[in-house]
Design an enzyme around this catalytic site. Structure first.
Site, PDB file in Angstrom:
ATOM      1  N   GLU A 169     -11.747  -2.565  -4.664  1.00  0.00           N
ATOM      2  CA  GLU A 169     -11.094  -1.251  -4.576  1.00  0.00           C
ATOM      3  C   GLU A 169      -9.584  -1.388  -4.402  1.00  0.00           C
ATOM      4  O   GLU A 169      -9.039  -1.075  -3.340  1.00  0.00           O
ATOM      5  CB  GLU A 169     -11.639  -0.490  -3.362  1.00  0.00           C
ATOM      6  CG  GLU A 169     -13.116  -0.234  -3.406  1.00  0.00           C
ATOM      7  CD  GLU A 169     -13.645   0.258  -2.061  1.00  0.00           C
ATOM      8  OE1 GLU A 169     -13.096  -0.106  -1.007  1.00  0.00           O
ATOM      9  OE2 GLU A 169     -14.616   1.007  -2.079  1.00  0.00           O
ATOM     10  N   PRO A 170      -8.872  -1.862  -5.401  1.00  0.00           N
ATOM     11  CA  PRO A 170      -7.422  -2.005  -5.252  1.00  0.00           C
ATOM     12  C   PRO A 170      -6.714  -0.654  -5.307  1.00  0.00           C
ATOM     13  O   PRO A 170      -7.039   0.193  -6.134  1.00  0.00           O
ATOM     14  CB  PRO A 170      -7.037  -2.851  -6.472  1.00  0.00           C
ATOM     15  CG  PRO A 170      -8.097  -2.562  -7.489  1.00  0.00           C
ATOM     16  CD  PRO A 170      -9.356  -2.257  -6.737  1.00  0.00           C
ATOM     17  N   GLY A 171      -5.765  -0.457  -4.436  1.00  0.00           N
ATOM     18  CA  GLY A 171      -4.927   0.737  -4.479  1.00  0.00           C
ATOM     19  C   GLY A 171      -3.487   0.306  -4.712  1.00  0.00           C
ATOM     20  O   GLY A 171      -2.935   0.418  -5.809  1.00  0.00           O
ATOM     21  N   ARG A 172      -2.911  -0.275  -3.649  1.00  0.00           N
ATOM     22  CA  ARG A 172      -1.512  -0.716  -3.681  1.00  0.00           C
ATOM     23  C   ARG A 172      -1.211  -1.618  -4.876  1.00  0.00           C
ATOM     24  O   ARG A 172      -0.180  -1.474  -5.524  1.00  0.00           O
ATOM     25  CB  ARG A 172      -1.252  -1.482  -2.383  1.00  0.00           C
ATOM     26  CG  ARG A 172       0.189  -1.837  -2.110  1.00  0.00           C
ATOM     27  CD  ARG A 172       0.286  -2.794  -0.917  1.00  0.00           C
ATOM     28  NE  ARG A 172      -0.616  -2.451   0.149  1.00  0.00           N
ATOM     29  CZ  ARG A 172      -0.296  -1.698   1.198  1.00  0.00           C
ATOM     30  NH1 ARG A 172       0.925  -1.241   1.319  1.00  0.00           N
ATOM     31  NH2 ARG A 172      -1.199  -1.415   2.120  1.00  0.00           N
ATOM     32  N   TYR A 175       1.292   4.732  -1.358  1.00  0.00           N
ATOM     33  CA  TYR A 175       1.450   5.303  -0.011  1.00  0.00           C
ATOM     34  C   TYR A 175       2.846   5.876   0.230  1.00  0.00           C
ATOM     35  O   TYR A 175       3.322   5.885   1.353  1.00  0.00           O
ATOM     36  CB  TYR A 175       1.073   4.259   1.061  1.00  0.00           C
ATOM     37  CG  TYR A 175      -0.303   3.668   0.840  1.00  0.00           C
ATOM     38  CD1 TYR A 175      -1.441   4.433   1.056  1.00  0.00           C
ATOM     39  CD2 TYR A 175      -0.453   2.360   0.362  1.00  0.00           C
ATOM     40  CE1 TYR A 175      -2.709   3.906   0.816  1.00  0.00           C
ATOM     41  CE2 TYR A 175      -1.719   1.830   0.121  1.00  0.00           C
ATOM     42  CZ  TYR A 175      -2.835   2.609   0.350  1.00  0.00           C
ATOM     43  OH  TYR A 175      -4.085   2.092   0.110  1.00  0.00           O
ATOM     44  N   CYS A 186      16.118  14.663  10.703  1.00  0.00           N
ATOM     45  CA  CYS A 186      16.701  14.717  12.042  1.00  0.00           C
ATOM     46  C   CYS A 186      15.934  13.810  12.975  1.00  0.00           C
ATOM     47  O   CYS A 186      15.141  14.272  13.791  1.00  0.00           O
ATOM     48  CB  CYS A 186      16.674  16.139  12.555  1.00  0.00           C
ATOM     49  SG  CYS A 186      18.061  17.038  11.931  1.00  0.00           S
ATOM     50  N   GLU A 187      16.153  12.543  12.809  1.00  0.00           N
ATOM     51  CA  GLU A 187      15.432  11.565  13.595  1.00  0.00           C
ATOM     52  C   GLU A 187      16.151  10.230  13.419  1.00  0.00           C
ATOM     53  O   GLU A 187      16.321   9.775  12.289  1.00  0.00           O
ATOM     54  CB  GLU A 187      13.988  11.496  13.063  1.00  0.00           C
ATOM     55  CG  GLU A 187      13.128  10.601  13.855  1.00  0.00           C
ATOM     56  CD  GLU A 187      11.719  11.153  14.052  1.00  0.00           C
ATOM     57  OE1 GLU A 187      11.505  12.377  14.010  1.00  0.00           O
ATOM     58  OE2 GLU A 187      10.841  10.321  14.258  1.00  0.00           O
TER      59      GLU A 187
HETATM   60  N1  LLP Z   1     -10.734   0.449   0.224  1.00  0.00           N
HETATM   61  C1  LLP Z   1     -10.768   0.908   1.483  1.00  0.00           C
HETATM   62  C2  LLP Z   1     -12.049   1.167   2.123  1.00  0.00           C
HETATM   63  C3  LLP Z   1      -9.572   1.146   2.171  1.00  0.00           C
HETATM   64  O1  LLP Z   1      -9.624   1.580   3.418  1.00  0.00           O
HETATM   65  C4  LLP Z   1      -8.341   0.907   1.518  1.00  0.00           C
HETATM   66  C5  LLP Z   1      -7.089   1.172   2.200  1.00  0.00           C
HETATM   67  C6  LLP Z   1      -8.370   0.452   0.201  1.00  0.00           C
HETATM   68  C7  LLP Z   1      -9.587   0.221  -0.413  1.00  0.00           C
HETATM   69  C8  LLP Z   1      -7.119   0.180  -0.592  1.00  0.00           C
HETATM   70  O2  LLP Z   1      -6.310  -0.765  -0.017  1.00  0.00           O
HETATM   71  P1  LLP Z   1      -5.005  -1.330  -0.797  1.00  0.00           P
HETATM   72  O3  LLP Z   1      -5.506  -2.097  -1.992  1.00  0.00           O
HETATM   73  O4  LLP Z   1      -4.222  -0.140  -1.227  1.00  0.00           O
HETATM   74  O5  LLP Z   1      -4.304  -2.132   0.218  1.00  0.00           O
HETATM   75  N2  LLP Z   1      -1.021   3.554   4.502  1.00  0.00           N
HETATM   76  C9  LLP Z   1      -1.055   2.113   4.595  1.00  0.00           C
HETATM   77  C10 LLP Z   1      -2.250   1.527   3.928  1.00  0.00           C
HETATM   78  C11 LLP Z   1      -3.548   2.033   4.482  1.00  0.00           C
HETATM   79  C12 LLP Z   1      -4.686   1.461   3.729  1.00  0.00           C
HETATM   80  C13 LLP Z   1      -5.946   2.093   4.127  1.00  0.00           C
HETATM   81  N3  LLP Z   1      -7.049   1.658   3.361  1.00  0.00           N
HETATM   82  C14 LLP Z   1       0.234   1.560   3.994  1.00  0.00           C
HETATM   83  O6  LLP Z   1       1.076   2.352   3.565  1.00  0.00           O
HETATM   84  O7  LLP Z   1       0.437   0.351   3.970  1.00  0.00           O
END
Ligand code: LLP
Length: 440
Positions: free
Chosen positions: A289-292, A390, A360-361
């Site tokens: 499950e890649p996001g970033r 993000y 303002c911080e």
């Molecule tokens: N799968 C699950 C179950 C997750 O909880 C996450 C991220 C992902 C996949 C995707 O992870 P990635 O590949 O994007 O690292 N807001 C934080 C990141 C929180 C991630 C939460 N879960 C930031 O800006 O670094």
């Protein structure tokens, strides 16, 4: 520089073949600019990494929490990936984007009945169940509807991985998932196997974010396979799917050294095959499950430089027209970013300044030490790199700043995919004060 970023003959930064100063002129700043060729390249890297393992079934689900808008989800849909959503809102966005429901996986540690209803109505592919309340509620809802639902159980394998380090935590203190060590996960497997309307497909874990090594994945897979073997013998469980989550690292700055996508995937596939061999388990489908790592490097935020404050002997602040409202990560996680003055990209960056936001911080600092040309002045454009994950998804209206626009660029063409908010948008949900009836 990432993807299609280049410095043009006029000294300006170009993305997707377009001068960033043109983008700023047309769409305003702050502006999130996405290099869609780079997003596609990242998606392809995941697909190619798995495709060579012909004997393996796999799914790559884009974690839409990183960046979810209609156009982004449509791009993911067209690429053939699956999708991970964590709320009714992300699910709604996916459905409105025409994403096939059967390829959607639903996460979250406190899914509401309304959210689960929507998921059941449209028959999504799988629900990643996180706790006993959810399992119980889901079974009752499915029974009422005479419907079956595929579930994966999220477990905490006692591994925490961040960047270079991973640690075996032994015990788990996490709000997510079923603990393996204390028998919670086994109880959940037992419950799900007996629940008439739940089809227990497999196990899920997510060990952390911005991971630069593979050892955390290896340890998590080993632990899960050991338990899967035990549950096979004791409960007759068959692990049809092993989902190892996301967390693959990206290069925010020169100090970040992530592995290539293929290195993560090779190690994951090899370990699953090896561990299943050791325990005589059938090799499950492997999901990630890649996001970033899909969108992070493809996003650049363009700001206009405004006021400056030089405190002799201390530091010089350059303020931009956005800040923590469009990128909370520096304030929240001390995240580091690189930037370039996009309108002077060919000049030597010979001065160190602090880039501050306009909120303002005092903590609204985007970059503590950025190198910019000494000539840089009010009206120049600053491009902050790697803001694709993000950034927009965690943006807020703090100080009633309007949310920036989002534009996709590729091959010299720009397409607006989220319009800039207006002041009228800001108050569209507000209701005027009602005159309260006076007390006697
Ligand atoms: N799968 C699950 C179950 C997750 O909880 C996450 C991220 C992902 C996949 C995707 O992870 P990635 O590949 O994007 O690292 N807001 C934080 C990141 C929180 C991630 C939460 N879960 C930031 O800006 O670094």
């Amino acid at each position: 520089m990432h993807g299609t970023q280049k410095i043009g003959a006029n000294g300006h930064l170009y993305i997707g073949g377009i001068d960033t100063s043109e983008l700023a002129r047309e769409f305003g700043t702050p502006l999130y600019v996405y290099d869609t060729a780079l997003i596609k390249e990242k998606i392809k890297a995941f697909k190619d990494a798995f495709a060579k393992y012909r004997q393996i079934n796999w799914q790559v689900a884009y974690a839409s929490k990183a960046f979810s808008t209609l156009a982004m989800i449509q791009l993911v849909r067209d690429s053939g990936l699956s999708l991970d959503v964590v709320s009714g809102g992300e699910l709604y966005t996916a459905l409105k984007a025409g994403f096939p429901p059967e390829k959607i996986h639903f996460h979250g540690n406190n899914k509401s009945e309304d959210e689960l209803s929507l998921a059941l109505d449209v028959k999504i592919g799988a629900i990643i169940a996180d706790n006993f309340n959810e399992l119980d509620l889901l079974e009752r809802m499915c029974a009422r509807r005479k419907q079956k639902m595929a579930v994966l159980l999220r477990v905490t394998p006692g591994v925490e991985a961040h960047t270079h380090e991973f640690i075996m935590t032994g015990h788990d203190d996490s709000k997510f998932g079923f603990n393996l060590d204390n028998g919670m996960a086994e109880k959940a497997v037992n419950f799900a196997l007996r629940a008439e309307h739940l089809e227990l497909k497999g196990i899920h874990c997510h060990i952390g974010s911005q991971i630069f090594e593979t050892e955390g994945f290896v340890q998590a897979i080993r632990t899960i396979c050991r338990y899967a073997d035990q549950w096979k013998n004791e409960l007759g469980f068959q692990m049809g799917v092993l989902n190892v989550g996301g967390g693959f690292g990206i290069k925010y700055t020169e100090n970040d050294h992530p592995l290539a996508v293929k290195q993560y995937i090779d190690q994951i596939v090899r370990t699953v095959e090896e561990e299943c061999g050791n325990h005589a388990l059938p090799v499950p489908e492997i999901w990630v499950e890649p996001g970033r790592s899909i969108v992070g490097e493809a996003g650049t935020t363009l700001y206009t430089i405004g006021s400056s404050k030089d405190i002799p002997g201390i530091r010089k602040y350059l303020a931009v027209d956005g800040g923590m409202a469009d990128n909370i990560r520096p304030a929240l996680y001390q995240a580091k970013y690189d930037a370039i003055v996009a309108t002077r990209a060919d000049e030597a960056a010979d001065e160190t300044v602090t880039i501050s936001g306009k909120c303002c911080e005092s903590g609204d600092i985007l970059i503590k030490e950025a190198s910019v040309p000494r000539t840089c002045e009010n009206g120049d454009l600053l491009a902050v790199f790697c803001t694709g994950a993000y950034g927009y998804s965690m943006a807020s209206h703090y100080n009633r700043l309007t949310l920036p626009a989002v534009v996709f660029v590729e091959n010299g063409e720009a397409s607006l995919v989220v319009r800039r908010e207006t002041y009228a948008d800001l108050i569209r949900l507000d209701l005027p004060l009602k005159t309260l009836s006076a007390h006697d």
